[in-house]
Structure formats: structure tokens, C-alpha cells
Design a protein around this motif. Structure first.
Motif, PDB file in Angstrom:
ATOM      1  N   PHE A 185       0.839  -1.197   0.000  1.00  0.00           N
ATOM      2  CA  PHE A 185       0.000   0.000   0.000  1.00  0.00           C
ATOM      3  C   PHE A 185       0.869   1.239   0.000  1.00  0.00           C
ATOM      4  CE2 PHE A 185       0.808  -0.507   4.492  1.00  0.00           C
ATOM      5  CZ  PHE A 185       0.742   0.764   5.049  1.00  0.00           C
ATOM      6  N   ALA A 186       0.265   2.354  -0.385  1.00  0.00           N
ATOM      7  CA  ALA A 186       0.992   3.614  -0.495  1.00  0.00           C
ATOM      8  C   ALA A 186       0.221   4.704   0.224  1.00  0.00           C
ATOM      9  CB  ALA A 186       1.183   3.994  -1.968  1.00  0.00           C
ATOM     10  N   THR A 187       0.941   5.713   0.672  1.00  0.00           N
ATOM     11  CA  THR A 187       0.309   6.898   1.239  1.00  0.00           C
ATOM     12  C   THR A 187       0.474   8.055   0.259  1.00  0.00           C
ATOM     13  OG1 THR A 187       2.344   7.514   2.417  1.00  0.00           O
ATOM     14  CG2 THR A 187       0.730   6.179   3.607  1.00  0.00           C
ATOM     15  N   ALA A 188      -0.535   8.897   0.176  1.00  0.00           N
ATOM     16  CA  ALA A 188      -0.511  10.052  -0.715  1.00  0.00           C
ATOM     17  C   ALA A 188      -1.309  11.168  -0.069  1.00  0.00           C
ATOM     18  CB  ALA A 188      -1.085   9.694  -2.087  1.00  0.00           C
ATOM     19  N   GLY A 189      -1.128  12.366  -0.577  1.00  0.00           N
ATOM     20  CA  GLY A 189      -1.844  13.507  -0.032  1.00  0.00           C
ATOM     21  C   GLY A 189      -1.096  14.785  -0.333  1.00  0.00           C
ATOM     22  N   SER A 190      -1.682  15.904   0.015  1.00  0.00           N
ATOM     23  CA  SER A 190      -1.061  17.188  -0.258  1.00  0.00           C
ATOM     24  C   SER A 190       0.065  17.458   0.746  1.00  0.00           C
ATOM     25  CB  SER A 190      -2.110  18.304  -0.190  1.00  0.00           C
ATOM     26  OG  SER A 190      -1.573  19.525  -0.650  1.00  0.00           O
ATOM     27  N   VAL A 191       0.831  18.506   0.496  1.00  0.00           N
ATOM     28  CA  VAL A 191       1.942  18.865   1.378  1.00  0.00           C
ATOM     29  C   VAL A 191       1.415  19.170   2.778  1.00  0.00           C
ATOM     30  CG1 VAL A 191       3.769  20.555   1.768  1.00  0.00           C
ATOM     31  CG2 VAL A 191       3.303  19.741  -0.537  1.00  0.00           C
ATOM     32  N   ASP A 192       2.109  18.664   3.785  1.00  0.00           N
ATOM     33  CA  ASP A 192       1.812  18.912   5.202  1.00  0.00           C
ATOM     34  C   ASP A 192       0.509  18.280   5.672  1.00  0.00           C
ATOM     35  OD1 ASP A 192       4.144  20.370   5.531  1.00  0.00           O
ATOM     36  OD2 ASP A 192       3.187  22.278   5.017  1.00  0.00           O
ATOM     37  N   ASP A 193       0.005  17.311   4.929  1.00  0.00           N
ATOM     38  CA  ASP A 193      -1.173  16.590   5.411  1.00  0.00           C
ATOM     39  C   ASP A 193      -0.809  15.522   6.440  1.00  0.00           C
ATOM     40  OD1 ASP A 193      -2.975  18.039   3.977  1.00  0.00           O
ATOM     41  OD2 ASP A 193      -3.308  16.554   2.409  1.00  0.00           O
ATOM     42  N   GLY A 194       0.484  15.228   6.591  1.00  0.00           N
ATOM     43  CA  GLY A 194       0.919  14.325   7.658  1.00  0.00           C
ATOM     44  C   GLY A 194       1.228  12.914   7.228  1.00  0.00           C
ATOM     45  N   LYS A 195       1.588  12.722   5.954  1.00  0.00           N
ATOM     46  CA  LYS A 195       1.855  11.358   5.468  1.00  0.00           C
ATOM     47  C   LYS A 195       3.041  10.721   6.186  1.00  0.00           C
ATOM     48  CE  LYS A 195       2.516  12.795   1.380  1.00  0.00           C
ATOM     49  NZ  LYS A 195       2.317  14.202   1.803  1.00  0.00           N
ATOM     50  N   SER A 196       4.149  11.442   6.257  1.00  0.00           N
ATOM     51  CA  SER A 196       5.348  10.872   6.871  1.00  0.00           C
ATOM     52  C   SER A 196       5.152  10.652   8.371  1.00  0.00           C
ATOM     53  CB  SER A 196       6.556  11.779   6.620  1.00  0.00           C
ATOM     54  OG  SER A 196       6.819  11.880   5.229  1.00  0.00           O
ATOM     55  N   THR A 197       4.420  11.538   9.014  1.00  0.00           N
ATOM     56  CA  THR A 197       4.112  11.334  10.430  1.00  0.00           C
ATOM     57  C   THR A 197       3.265  10.091  10.623  1.00  0.00           C
ATOM     58  OG1 THR A 197       4.215  13.722  10.833  1.00  0.00           O
ATOM     59  CG2 THR A 197       3.087  12.385  12.480  1.00  0.00           C
ATOM     60  N   LEU A 198       2.324   9.868   9.726  1.00  0.00           N
ATOM     61  CA  LEU A 198       1.501   8.665   9.803  1.00  0.00           C
ATOM     62  C   LEU A 198       2.348   7.409   9.643  1.00  0.00           C
ATOM     63  CD1 LEU A 198      -1.205   7.177   9.880  1.00  0.00           C
ATOM     64  CD2 LEU A 198      -1.396   7.553   7.415  1.00  0.00           C
ATOM     65  N   VAL A 199       3.291   7.434   8.690  1.00  0.00           N
ATOM     66  CA  VAL A 199       4.176   6.282   8.496  1.00  0.00           C
ATOM     67  C   VAL A 199       4.976   6.019   9.771  1.00  0.00           C
ATOM     68  CG1 VAL A 199       6.172   5.416   7.227  1.00  0.00           C
ATOM     69  CG2 VAL A 199       4.329   6.592   6.009  1.00  0.00           C
ATOM     70  N   GLY A 200       5.535   7.088  10.353  1.00  0.00           N
ATOM     71  CA  GLY A 200       6.285   6.926  11.596  1.00  0.00           C
ATOM     72  C   GLY A 200       5.439   6.380  12.715  1.00  0.00           C
ATOM     73  N   ARG A 201       4.193   6.837  12.803  1.00  0.00           N
ATOM     74  CA  ARG A 201       3.287   6.335  13.846  1.00  0.00           C
ATOM     75  C   ARG A 201       2.997   4.856  13.652  1.00  0.00           C
ATOM     76  NH1 ARG A 201       2.472   7.382  18.675  1.00  0.00           N
ATOM     77  NH2 ARG A 201       2.322   9.607  18.178  1.00  0.00           N
ATOM     78  N   LEU A 202       2.752   4.442  12.422  1.00  0.00           N
ATOM     79  CA  LEU A 202       2.509   3.019  12.153  1.00  0.00           C
ATOM     80  C   LEU A 202       3.713   2.171  12.551  1.00  0.00           C
ATOM     81  CD1 LEU A 202       0.706   2.968   8.683  1.00  0.00           C
ATOM     82  CD2 LEU A 202      -0.158   1.969  10.806  1.00  0.00           C
ATOM     83  N   LEU A 203       4.912   2.637  12.184  1.00  0.00           N
ATOM     84  CA  LEU A 203       6.112   1.872  12.504  1.00  0.00           C
ATOM     85  C   LEU A 203       6.356   1.804  14.001  1.00  0.00           C
ATOM     86  CD1 LEU A 203       8.526   3.185   9.699  1.00  0.00           C
ATOM     87  CD2 LEU A 203       7.297   1.011   9.762  1.00  0.00           C
ATOM     88  N   CYS A 204       6.165   2.921  14.691  1.00  0.00           N
ATOM     89  CA  CYS A 204       6.400   2.942  16.135  1.00  0.00           C
ATOM     90  C   CYS A 204       5.381   2.100  16.891  1.00  0.00           C
ATOM     91  CB  CYS A 204       6.359   4.383  16.645  1.00  0.00           C
ATOM     92  SG  CYS A 204       7.880   5.304  16.363  1.00  0.00           S
ATOM     93  N   ASP A 205       4.111   2.292  16.578  1.00  0.00           N
ATOM     94  CA  ASP A 205       3.064   1.624  17.354  1.00  0.00           C
ATOM     95  C   ASP A 205       2.934   0.145  17.034  1.00  0.00           C
ATOM     96  OD1 ASP A 205       2.744   4.116  18.357  1.00  0.00           O
ATOM     97  OD2 ASP A 205       0.638   4.363  17.791  1.00  0.00           O
TER      98      ASP A 205
END
Length: 443
Positions: free
Chosen positions: A12-32
Motif C-alpha cells: 500500500f501507499a500513502t498520498a496527499g497534499s503537502v503537510d497533510d501528515g503522510k510521513s508522520t503517519l508512516v512513523g506512527r505506524l512503525l512505532c506503534d
């Protein structure tokens, strides 16, 4: 629907506009999901302190380039691999800036599902629609709308409902077949891995729960039988030469003794033998890499396509396709380019730029005469040699191609073929050919 087991894989892939929080979401998934090593976490904490941050910046788990960390945006596609007791995942974190839409196309081209983020404060913006359009063009089976930063709108249900309704309406127009909307906060972790206690009005699954139970794409071996020849192996003697044709089965399956057709020549023969890793087998299926040996002495060069004798694609030099233009130099009528289809590369002439999709209004604009970077439009091409083309919906591998600038070798556009269509009455609403349920193929 069966629940995927721990051995199943979801891309799966994440997409969205700038500053919508894609990379933060990826980090949250990996951490949690506890998919981060101790030394990686220490490195992120150190980098966050260097940027005057008191809390670890989760976006740094995927933004690894120096320019990404300096600018706070994703530039290249970042691939991450993680697993839970229920499933394995390959995640592609794609850039949101319109300048890097070409990288987003690469990231979702093999995705089973795309998570499109929207900032709860901004809702659906133009770049959101561009990502929906590209996902629909590439026939990604499922879209997930993750309405992020719900903490900044006081976890308001009506805000989420309005964004979800707006997104779903636009996605339906663009041809997306299945959409799931989930309210989240990537920063606090609400509804990412665990259900949120601050959005009790939402009774659906968390994002991870949905990812763990959603089905992957259909088995490639159940599609039309297609084998692009990548390499010709020669053996035997001068008086009795033998040839094997090596490559990867794009879709379907081959059996020894099966009737096949070689394209574009149209030669018909049967399969004498199939080798997998140097061992003979009676049957092989996608996506295995194999060597096929055919009956008779045929001229089958690299770039030819071997197809089942019962389902043969039509060969043509006239190509009508939807393209996403990826280069800074515009694509114009009269351009002479190279067209790479599977393992075959031929010269191509752009005879007409038929129309361009206006992302803001979802209407097709005619008469522009060119496609600029990140534009999506319909073009007509004429090739120097015939190509065996499928409709992309029928066979993605043999229904897609790239256009290449012949001198520098730059990739110009990514294209999707589609069969001649009988346009419905809703064509006037401006839907691109091949985008889904608003167009029907003519008999």
C-alpha cells in the motif's frame, strides 16, 4: 471474504497534499507496531533535538534525504517494510508536492491500496483530487481516505462527515470503485493502530485494522496469459539449434502442450517445455521467471509477446491512450519519442493531444495542444512497428507503457491503453476514458 493470514502481503501507499501528515503517519505506524529498532529510534530522537524538538519527529522515519529533513517535505518515494502477527506490509510513502507527482505515480503503480490523507482543516484540495485521479487510472482496487489532524478540529464529527462526503463524490466521478473513510490523528495516534477514545462517534475500524483485513489484488495467474520475451537462449548444435525464451510471466499460466501465439508476427505453435530455475515443469504461472521452449524453428526476438492461443491481444500501430505527463518539457503534437511496452521499444509519433483533465473542475479540456508536467490527458500515437496491446483494465502489464525522450533517455509520460469505447451520456461530465464505471467498452 476470508481474513488474510500472517503470511499474506499487502502493498500500500500513502498520498496527499503537502503537510497533510503522510510521513508522520508512516512513523506512527512503525512505532506503534514496534517495527522500529532501538538505534533507529535513538537516531530520530537525536535528530529531533537538533531541530529544537522536544518530542521525536515521527516524520523522520521516512524522510531520510537531507533535503527532505531540511525542507520538511517528502521528495522521493520511501519504502518501508513491517509486519504484525496478522500480516506483512510493504509501504510506499509518496511525496505530496505537485512538483513530485511523477514520484507518486511510481509509488502507487503496484499498490493494492492507497491511503490518501486530507488535513481536517483544509478538506479536499486540488492535489487530493489529482491523487484520486491517478489512483483510479492505475486501477488501484481500494482507496482509504484518512482525515488527519482531527485533534486540531476538536475531534468534530461533522467536519469529518463533510470531508468524507466531498471526497467520496469526487472519487465516484473519477471512477474509484471502493472508498473507506477513517478519522485519525497521526500525531497522537488516535485511530491509527488503536481505536480512539476521543472519537466515540466513529464505530469503524482503525487504519491498521482495516489494512490487516483488506484483500490484496487478484492473483496474477488468473489473468490473461501473457509472456514478454526478455532474452533468447541458444543451445544445441549448428545442424540442430534449440532456442529458449526467458522472461517473467506477466499474467496467467502456461502448460506444456498448450497452443500459443507469438506477437506481433502472429505465428502459432505449442509449448514443448517449460524450465523454472533449470528444472522442467509442466505448468508455470505469474509472476514466475521461466524459460519457454516452443515447437518448430521460429524467429522470436526480444520484445515479442507470447500469448495463449485462446486469448490473443490485437496488434496495432495506432495507439489511443490516457497518459500522465511526468517531464518538465511539455508533450506536444508532432513529438517523436520512444515507446517502451514490456520488453519492446519502438519509435512513436504523437499525432494528437486529444484532451486534458482539469483537476479543479473534473472536466476535459480540448484544444490545448500540449500536456504539461503532472497533466493527465488523452493522446493518439502512431508507432513504427505494431504492438500487442491489451486494455489496461484487462491486463495492466501489457496495457501500459512509457514514453521516452530518444536523445537524453528521459521518461516523458506514463500511458495506459484502453479499447475503443462507447461513451455514455455522462461523458459530457468530463470523465477521462478508462477511468471506470462511467464508460463501457464497445462490443
Amino acid at each position: 471474504m476470508t481474513t488474510p493470514d500472517a503470511t499474506s502481503l499487502l502493498s500500500f501507499a500513502t498520498a496527499g497534499s503537502v503537510d497533510d501528515g503522510k510521513s508522520t503517519l508512516v512513523g506512527r505506524l512503525l512505532c506503534d507496531t514496534r517495527s522500529v529498532h532501538t538505534d533507529q529510534l535513538a537516531d530520530i530522537e537525536r535528530a529531533s533535538r537538533d531541530r529544537d524538538g522536544t518530542e521525536p519527529d515521527l516524520a523522520l522515519f521516512s524522510d531520510g534525504l537531507r533535503a527532505e529533513r531540511e525542507q520538511g517535505i517528502t521528495i522521493d518515494v520511501a519504502y518501508r517494510y513491517f509486519s504484525t502477527p496478522r500480516r506483512r506490509f510493504v509501504l510506499a510513502d509518496t511525496p505530496g508536492h505537485v512538483q513530485y507527482t511523477r514520484n507518486m505515480v511510481t509509488g502507487i503503480s503496484h499498490a493494492d491500496l492507497v491511503v490518501i490523507l486530507a488535513d481536517a482543516r483544509n478538506g479536499v484540495v486540488e492535489q487530493t483530487l489529482r491523487h484520486v485521479a491517478i489512483s483510479a487510472l492505475l486501477r488501484v482496487p481500494q482507496l482509504v481516505l484518512a482525515v488527519n489532524k482531527m485533534d486540531l478540529v476538536d475531534w468534530d464529527e461533522q467536519t469529518f462527515a463533510g470531508i468524507a462526503r466531498n471526497f467520496t463524490e469526487h472519487a465516484a466521478i473519477l471512477g474509484a470503485r471502493e472508498v473507506t473513510a477513517i478519522p485519525i490523528s497521526a500525531l497522537t495516534g488516535d485511530n491509527v493502530v488503536s481505536p480512539s477514545s476521543r472519537m466515540t462517534w466513529y464505530r469503524g475500524p482503525s487504519l491498521l485494522s482495516h489494512l490487516q483485513t483488506t484483500p490484496a489484488r487478484p492473483d496474477l495467474s488468473k489473468g490473461p496469459t501473457r509472456f514478454p520475451v526478455q532474452y533468447v537462449l541458444r543451445s544445441g548444435t549448428t545442424t540442430c539449434p534449440q532456442r529458449g525464451y526467458a522472461g517473467r510471466i506477466a499474467s496467467g499460466r502456461f502448460r506444456v502442450g498448450e497452443a500459443v501465439t507469438v506477437l506481433p508476427s502472429g505465428q502459432c505453435t505449442t509449448i514443448d517445455a517449460i524450465d523454472v530455475l533449470g528444472r522442467p515443469v509442466d505448468i508455470a504461472r505469474a509472476p514466475q521467471s521461466v524459460t519457454l521452449r516452443l515447437a518448430g524453428q521460429l524467429d522470436v526476438p526480444r520484445g515479442d509477446l507470447i500469448a495463449s492461443g485462446h486469448d490473443v491481444p490485437r496488434t496495432t500501430r495506432e495507439v489511443r491512450a490516457t497518459v500522465c505527463h511526468l517531464h518538465d518539457h511539455p508533450l506536444r503534437s508532432g513529438d517523436r519519442l520512444l515507446l517502451k511496452h514490456g520488453s519492446r521499444t519502438v519509435r512513436a509519433l504523437v499525432t494528437e493531444i486529444i484532451d486534458r483533465l482539469d483537476i479543479a473542475t473534473l472536466e476535459q479540456r480540448t484544444g490545448s495542444g500540449e500536456l504539461r508536467a503532472n497533466d493527465i490527458g488523452t493522446v493518439h500515437l502512431r508507432t513504427s512497428e505494431p504492438l500487442a496491446l491489451d486494455a489496461y483494465a484487462h491486463s495492466p502489464h501489457t496495457g501500459s507503457f512509457v514514453l521516452i525522450e530518444p536523445v537524453r533517455g528521459d521518461t516523458y509520460s506514463a500511458g495506459l491503453c484502453w479499447r475503443q469505447l462507447k461513451i455514455s451520456a455522462q461523458r459530457s461530465r468530463g470523465i477521462l476514458p478508462g477511468l471506470g464505471n462511467r464508460l463501457t467498452a464497445s462490443p
